[in-house]
Motif scaffolding. Structure first.
Motif, PDB file in Angstrom:
ATOM      1  N   VAL A   1       0.837  -1.194   0.000  1.00  0.00           N
ATOM      2  CA  VAL A   1       0.000   0.000   0.000  1.00  0.00           C
ATOM      3  C   VAL A   1       0.875   1.248   0.000  1.00  0.00           C
ATOM      4  CG1 VAL A   1      -1.952  -1.108   1.149  1.00  0.00           C
ATOM      5  CG2 VAL A   1      -0.202  -0.011   2.532  1.00  0.00           C
ATOM      6  N   SER A   2       0.377   2.295  -0.615  1.00  0.00           N
ATOM      7  CA  SER A   2       1.101   3.570  -0.631  1.00  0.00           C
ATOM      8  C   SER A   2       0.104   4.709  -0.478  1.00  0.00           C
ATOM      9  CB  SER A   2       1.891   3.727  -1.938  1.00  0.00           C
ATOM     10  OG  SER A   2       1.016   3.805  -3.050  1.00  0.00           O
ATOM     11  N   ASN A   3       0.597   5.830  -0.016  1.00  0.00           N
ATOM     12  CA  ASN A   3      -0.258   7.008   0.137  1.00  0.00           C
ATOM     13  C   ASN A   3       0.587   8.270   0.188  1.00  0.00           C
ATOM     14  OD1 ASN A   3       0.535   7.642   2.975  1.00  0.00           O
ATOM     15  ND2 ASN A   3      -0.532   5.728   3.430  1.00  0.00           N
ATOM     16  N   ALA A   4      -0.057   9.387  -0.002  1.00  0.00           N
ATOM     17  CA  ALA A   4       0.542  10.689   0.250  1.00  0.00           C
ATOM     18  C   ALA A   4       0.055  11.149   1.618  1.00  0.00           C
ATOM     19  CB  ALA A   4       0.115  11.680  -0.829  1.00  0.00           C
ATOM     20  N   SER A   5       0.970  11.682   2.429  1.00  0.00           N
ATOM     21  CA  SER A   5       0.570  12.044   3.789  1.00  0.00           C
ATOM     22  C   SER A   5       1.280  13.304   4.260  1.00  0.00           C
ATOM     23  CB  SER A   5       0.861  10.890   4.757  1.00  0.00           C
ATOM     24  OG  SER A   5       2.244  10.650   4.835  1.00  0.00           O
ATOM     25  N   GLY A   6       0.723  13.883   5.313  1.00  0.00           N
ATOM     26  CA  GLY A   6       1.323  15.061   5.935  1.00  0.00           C
ATOM     27  C   GLY A   6       2.271  14.631   7.045  1.00  0.00           C
ATOM     28  N   GLY A   7       3.470  15.192   7.043  1.00  0.00           N
ATOM     29  CA  GLY A   7       4.447  14.833   8.064  1.00  0.00           C
ATOM     30  C   GLY A   7       4.128  15.455   9.408  1.00  0.00           C
ATOM     31  N   ILE A   8       4.190  14.650  10.441  1.00  0.00           N
ATOM     32  CA  ILE A   8       4.017  15.116  11.823  1.00  0.00           C
ATOM     33  C   ILE A   8       5.372  15.168  12.517  1.00  0.00           C
ATOM     34  CG2 ILE A   8       2.959  14.608  14.061  1.00  0.00           C
ATOM     35  CD1 ILE A   8       0.810  13.000  12.481  1.00  0.00           C
ATOM     36  N   ASN A   9       6.161  14.126  12.316  1.00  0.00           N
ATOM     37  CA  ASN A   9       7.503  14.056  12.890  1.00  0.00           C
ATOM     38  C   ASN A   9       8.336  15.210  12.336  1.00  0.00           C
ATOM     39  OD1 ASN A   9      10.285  13.305  13.330  1.00  0.00           O
ATOM     40  ND2 ASN A   9       9.574  11.225  13.742  1.00  0.00           N
ATOM     41  N   THR A  10       8.891  16.023  13.229  1.00  0.00           N
ATOM     42  CA  THR A  10       9.591  17.244  12.790  1.00  0.00           C
ATOM     43  C   THR A  10      10.920  16.961  12.107  1.00  0.00           C
ATOM     44  OG1 THR A  10      10.471  17.478  15.040  1.00  0.00           O
ATOM     45  CG2 THR A  10       8.488  18.749  14.500  1.00  0.00           C
ATOM     46  N   SER A  11      11.387  15.706  12.157  1.00  0.00           N
ATOM     47  CA  SER A  11      12.619  15.367  11.445  1.00  0.00           C
ATOM     48  C   SER A  11      12.345  15.014   9.986  1.00  0.00           C
ATOM     49  CB  SER A  11      13.336  14.194  12.129  1.00  0.00           C
ATOM     50  OG  SER A  11      12.612  12.985  11.963  1.00  0.00           O
ATOM     51  N   PHE A  12      11.064  14.891   9.616  1.00  0.00           N
ATOM     52  CA  PHE A  12      10.715  14.543   8.243  1.00  0.00           C
ATOM     53  C   PHE A  12      10.762  15.796   7.363  1.00  0.00           C
ATOM     54  CE2 PHE A  12       7.791  10.691   9.385  1.00  0.00           C
ATOM     55  CZ  PHE A  12       8.887  10.049   9.941  1.00  0.00           C
ATOM     56  N   ARG A  13      11.035  15.565   6.072  1.00  0.00           N
ATOM     57  CA  ARG A  13      11.056  16.626   5.079  1.00  0.00           C
ATOM     58  C   ARG A  13      10.145  16.242   3.921  1.00  0.00           C
ATOM     59  NH1 ARG A  13      12.510  18.578   8.863  1.00  0.00           N
ATOM     60  NH2 ARG A  13      14.490  19.602   9.396  1.00  0.00           N
ATOM     61  N   VAL A  14       9.638  17.244   3.206  1.00  0.00           N
ATOM     62  CA  VAL A  14       8.801  16.986   2.035  1.00  0.00           C
ATOM     63  C   VAL A  14       9.589  16.133   1.043  1.00  0.00           C
ATOM     64  CG1 VAL A  14       7.692  18.054   0.032  1.00  0.00           C
ATOM     65  CG2 VAL A  14       7.411  19.065   2.305  1.00  0.00           C
ATOM     66  N   GLY A  15       8.964  15.072   0.564  1.00  0.00           N
ATOM     67  CA  GLY A  15       9.611  14.170  -0.371  1.00  0.00           C
ATOM     68  C   GLY A  15      10.176  12.926   0.263  1.00  0.00           C
ATOM     69  N   ASP A  16      10.206  12.865   1.597  1.00  0.00           N
ATOM     70  CA  ASP A  16      10.692  11.664   2.279  1.00  0.00           C
ATOM     71  C   ASP A  16       9.752  10.489   2.048  1.00  0.00           C
ATOM     72  OD1 ASP A  16      12.919  12.875   3.336  1.00  0.00           O
ATOM     73  OD2 ASP A  16      12.179  12.995   5.391  1.00  0.00           O
ATOM     74  N   LEU A  17      10.315   9.286   2.058  1.00  0.00           N
ATOM     75  CA  LEU A  17       9.534   8.052   2.068  1.00  0.00           C
ATOM     76  C   LEU A  17       9.517   7.518   3.488  1.00  0.00           C
ATOM     77  CD1 LEU A  17      10.843   6.105  -1.075  1.00  0.00           C
ATOM     78  CD2 LEU A  17       8.932   7.704  -0.934  1.00  0.00           C
ATOM     79  N   MET A  18       8.323   7.338   4.045  1.00  0.00           N
ATOM     80  CA  MET A  18       8.189   6.777   5.389  1.00  0.00           C
ATOM     81  C   MET A  18       7.630   5.366   5.292  1.00  0.00           C
ATOM     82  SD  MET A  18       5.848   7.919   8.674  1.00  0.00           S
ATOM     83  CE  MET A  18       4.445   6.850   8.236  1.00  0.00           C
ATOM     84  N   VAL A  19       8.402   4.394   5.726  1.00  0.00           N
ATOM     85  CA  VAL A  19       7.901   3.033   5.847  1.00  0.00           C
ATOM     86  C   VAL A  19       6.959   3.006   7.050  1.00  0.00           C
ATOM     87  CG1 VAL A  19       8.515   0.644   6.376  1.00  0.00           C
ATOM     88  CG2 VAL A  19       9.937   1.986   4.812  1.00  0.00           C
TER      89      VAL A  19
END
Length: 268
Positions: free
Chosen positions: A109-127
């Motif tokens: 499964v895949s999705n587009a999501s809003g980052g909550i973790n402040t270490s994340f950046r736009v364009g990151d892939l989160m498993v």
């Protein structure tokens, strides 16, 4: 409902000459280009499939693609269904039930999501390592005992072996991965700042409007799941999000997700 699932699966088998997929893939907003990487043998429009809902969201093409990725048979949903479109949870998860009847042994499964973790950046892939469900549970109602138990366990909801494999492949391919908990809400509004702070407080790392119902249903049927969120905006920033930007960011990051999915499917 079970009879309708079986009827739809039988119709699809007739159209695809009993094509039996090993892997089901659900492509989220802006990520539909992965379908172009599939050696397509059959493509069915959702509107032609008996019992299937029709996707109403821009960026979701609304096709079921049958073909091969790295030699493995797959079925890919080029666009999914959402609770906020007005569909009930049985309709939202209907395609996953059908894919199980077609023979899938894994669900990606895949999705587009809003980052909550402040270490994340736009364009990151989160498993996705786990989720928090803030939507109606799709298993509410009579249980289909032929498909799974009344009270399914949600431990190892996102398969640890698949996550470990993704980690190794990402290191080999030079793909940066983040890891975290996905918070699934109803939408269709983007979250408020207060909601993002709440999601962070309860343990969330990214938030979106999909995925969780599909995963719950897959696990009800004992299908191993691997999930990736593309971080398309940072929810705790002052930037105003819109759907067009989510699609753009999803499309850019989708190239790395595609390579990850391809390698993982190759090694199944």
């Amino acid at each position: 409902m079970l009879e309708e699932i079986k009827k739809t699966a039988a119709w699809i088998k007739a159209q695809t000459h009993d094509f039996t997929p090993e892997v089901g893939i659900i492509l989220g907003t802006g990520l539909g280009d992965f379908a172009d990487r599939i050696e397509t043998e059959y493509a069915l429009d959702y509107k032609s499939i008996p019992g299937f809902p029709v996707s109403t969201v821009e960026g979701h093409k609304g096709r079921l693609i049958f073909g091969r990725v790295e030699g493995h048979r797959v079925v890919a949903m080029q666009g999914r269904f959402h609770y906020y479109e007005g569909y009930g949870m049985q309709q939202v998860t209907f395609p996953v039930r059908v894919m199980q009847q077609l023979g899938i042994r894994y669900l990606f499964v895949s999705n587009a999501s809003g980052g909550i973790n402040t270490s994340f950046r736009v364009g990151d892939l989160m498993v996705i390592t786990d989720h928090i469900n803030l939507m109606p549970n799709p298993l509410i109602g009579p249980n289909m005992a032929e498909l799974g138990p009344r009270f399914p366990d949600m431990h190892n909801c996102y398969d640890r072996e698949l996550i470990a494999r993704a980690t190794r492949i990402a290191e080999e391919e030079g793909i940066k991965l983040q890891y975290g908990v996905y918070v699934g809400g109803t939408g269709p509004t983007f979250e408020t700042q207060a909601e993002y702070r709440y999601f962070k407080a309860i343990g969330g790392d990214a938030a979106g409007m999909s995925t969780v119902p599909e995963v719950i249903v897959a696990r009800h049927m004992s299908i191993p799941v691997f999930g990736v969120s593309v971080i398309t905006n940072c929810g705790l920033s002052d930037e105003v999000g819109d759907h067009e930007d989510v699609q753009r960011q999803g499309k850019k990051a989708g190239v790395r997700m595609q390579r990850l999915f391809e390698r993982m499917i190759k090694e199944l």
